[in-house]
Design an enzyme around this catalytic site. Structure first.
Site, PDB file in Angstrom:
ATOM      1  N   LEU A 118     -80.889  20.128  28.057  1.00  0.00           N
ATOM      2  CA  LEU A 118     -81.089  19.335  29.272  1.00  0.00           C
ATOM      3  C   LEU A 118     -79.857  19.423  30.167  1.00  0.00           C
ATOM      4  O   LEU A 118     -79.895  19.952  31.269  1.00  0.00           O
ATOM      5  CB  LEU A 118     -81.380  17.879  28.868  1.00  0.00           C
ATOM      6  CG  LEU A 118     -81.276  16.811  29.957  1.00  0.00           C
ATOM      7  CD1 LEU A 118     -82.309  17.039  31.043  1.00  0.00           C
ATOM      8  CD2 LEU A 118     -81.410  15.411  29.355  1.00  0.00           C
ATOM      9  N   ASP A 119     -78.768  18.878  29.683  1.00  0.00           N
ATOM     10  CA  ASP A 119     -77.484  18.871  30.400  1.00  0.00           C
ATOM     11  C   ASP A 119     -76.401  19.046  29.348  1.00  0.00           C
ATOM     12  O   ASP A 119     -76.063  18.080  28.664  1.00  0.00           O
ATOM     13  CB  ASP A 119     -77.321  17.544  31.144  1.00  0.00           C
ATOM     14  CG  ASP A 119     -75.926  17.362  31.744  1.00  0.00           C
ATOM     15  OD1 ASP A 119     -75.152  18.328  31.777  1.00  0.00           O
ATOM     16  OD2 ASP A 119     -75.606  16.234  32.158  1.00  0.00           O
TER      17      ASP A 119
END
Length: 379
Positions: A118-119
């Site tokens: 995701l991040d």
């Protein structure tokens, strides 16, 4: 070719189930076999107790090892992959130790794909898309002044007084509060010792504009090169950071004050105590929805006028498929596995792809995983 999926924590399951559902040859490794059986036992009986030597012995040339393990195990597992002629995937940041393996992986013709969750992960895809879009636009001019922001945060869908909830041990979040950050502000490097020293407000252009608290994290500056910013561009702002619900600073002010004073073994013991307390008081309830917001924006100005400004936004929340966080971390990992299997991953140590076709395909999946994904044009 066998996929060795190591680790079945909460953020690992949707991607793992996706690979099993599609009939891939997967062996699941987890420290606690019963927990792995609980998560995927309905789809496979190839579940083994995780041990680095056991995984190494099972690796064959051309296999793929996925590390959804604690961060300190990524590099040791990647090194074993090199020994056995296998590929490696993790969603985590590329550490200096992992980066040092680049030449060996490259020479062996093996892929070592990281920063693919995701991040880091989806945020990279959005950033690559924006930079390519800007370069191809009529507004592009090497003399423009640029501002880049990338904010991501996991927050409770239903806000609580603490303005935050935990899906797993809060210890990692508490330790991150002690980390310094580097970014670019007003055209110069900005060094911040603690997140609470640089909290600002951000209006996210979601379906309805919402205001959040944001702060820089880690060292943003190396990502200018990763995102193909020309070294000669005039960059006024470049920040990658964390997004929190409004009221978070106030709700956490006593936490900040205490974290600042903690040192040595006693400090670590107190952090563990605080973590246990937060887990008791502010863990997600069974079936309670989480929420993930991501906003990546690029703005170009010429003579004080905005000539390009777009924000790539994503808003996702937990539903009958499970938590948004788990979907958005582990599904891209499963896509990276398929990318390697199809021979589309570069040899060496790499992060989320800048290839336009790959970005289009992967963001197509993200649109299915999230409830709202859009490129917002401003003005």
């Amino acid at each position: 070719m066998t996929i060795h999926w190591c680790g079945t924590g909460l953020s690992a399951i949707p991607g793992l189930r996706r690979l099993l559902d599609s009939g891939r040859n997967v062996v699941v490794w987890n420290r606690t076999v019963d927990k792995a059986r609980e998560a995927v036992g309905d789809l496979t009986d190839k579940i083994r107790p995780f041990d680095l030597d056991a995984v190494t012995a099972a690796l064959a040339p051309g296999d793929i090892a996925v590390s959804m393990l604690p961060g300190d195990l990524h590099v040791p597992l990647a090194q074993r992959c090199l020994q056995k002629g296998a590929h490696f995937v993790s969603s985590s940041y590329i550490s200096p130790e992992m980066r040092a393996l680049d030449e060996d992986f490259r020479d062996a013709g093996l892929a070592c794909v990281n920063e693919i969750g995701l991040d880091p992960g989806i945020d990279h895809l959005m950033a690559h898309w924006l930079v390519a879009d800007y370069r191809a636009s009529d507004a592009f001019d090497p003399d423009n002044t640029l501002s880049f922001i990338s904010y991501c945060g996991g927050v409770p869908k239903i806000p609580n007084p603490f303005r935050y909830k935990f899906s797993w041990s809060p210890l990692g979040v508490l330790k991150a509060l002690r980390s310094p950050s580097r970014s670019i502000k007003d055209g110069k490097p900005l060094d911040v010792a603690r997140p609470w020293d640089a909290i600002s407000s951000y209006d996210a252009p979601l379906q309805q504009v919402e205001s959040f608290e944001v702060y820089p994290n880690r060292d943003s500056i190396p990502f200018m090169e990763d995102y193909k910013f020309d070294p000669n561009w005039n960059v006024d702002t470049f920040v990658r950071g964390t997004l929190r619900l409004n009221g978070w600073t106030e709700a956490w002010k006593d936490v900040f004050a205490e974290v600042e004073t903690l040192e040595g073994p006693e400090g670590d013991a107190r952090l563990k105590e605080m973590s246990d307390q937060f887990w008791r008081d502010n863990a997600y309830d069974e079936g309670e929805p989480d929420r993930v917001i991501m906003c990546v924006a690029l703005k170009a100005e010429k003579d004080g006028e905005t000539v390009y400004h777009k924000t790539y936004v994503m808003d996702a929340w937990g539903d009958e498929r499970g938590t948004a966080m788990a979907r958005l971390v582990s599904t891209p990992v499963s896509l990276a596995v398929e990318m390697i299997r199809d021979g589309k991953a570069p040899a060496g140590v790499s992060a989320a792809s800048a290839d336009p076709e790959m970005i289009e395909a992967w963001m197509g999946h993200v649109r299915e995983l999230a409830q709202h994904v859009e490129v917002v044009g401003h003005g």
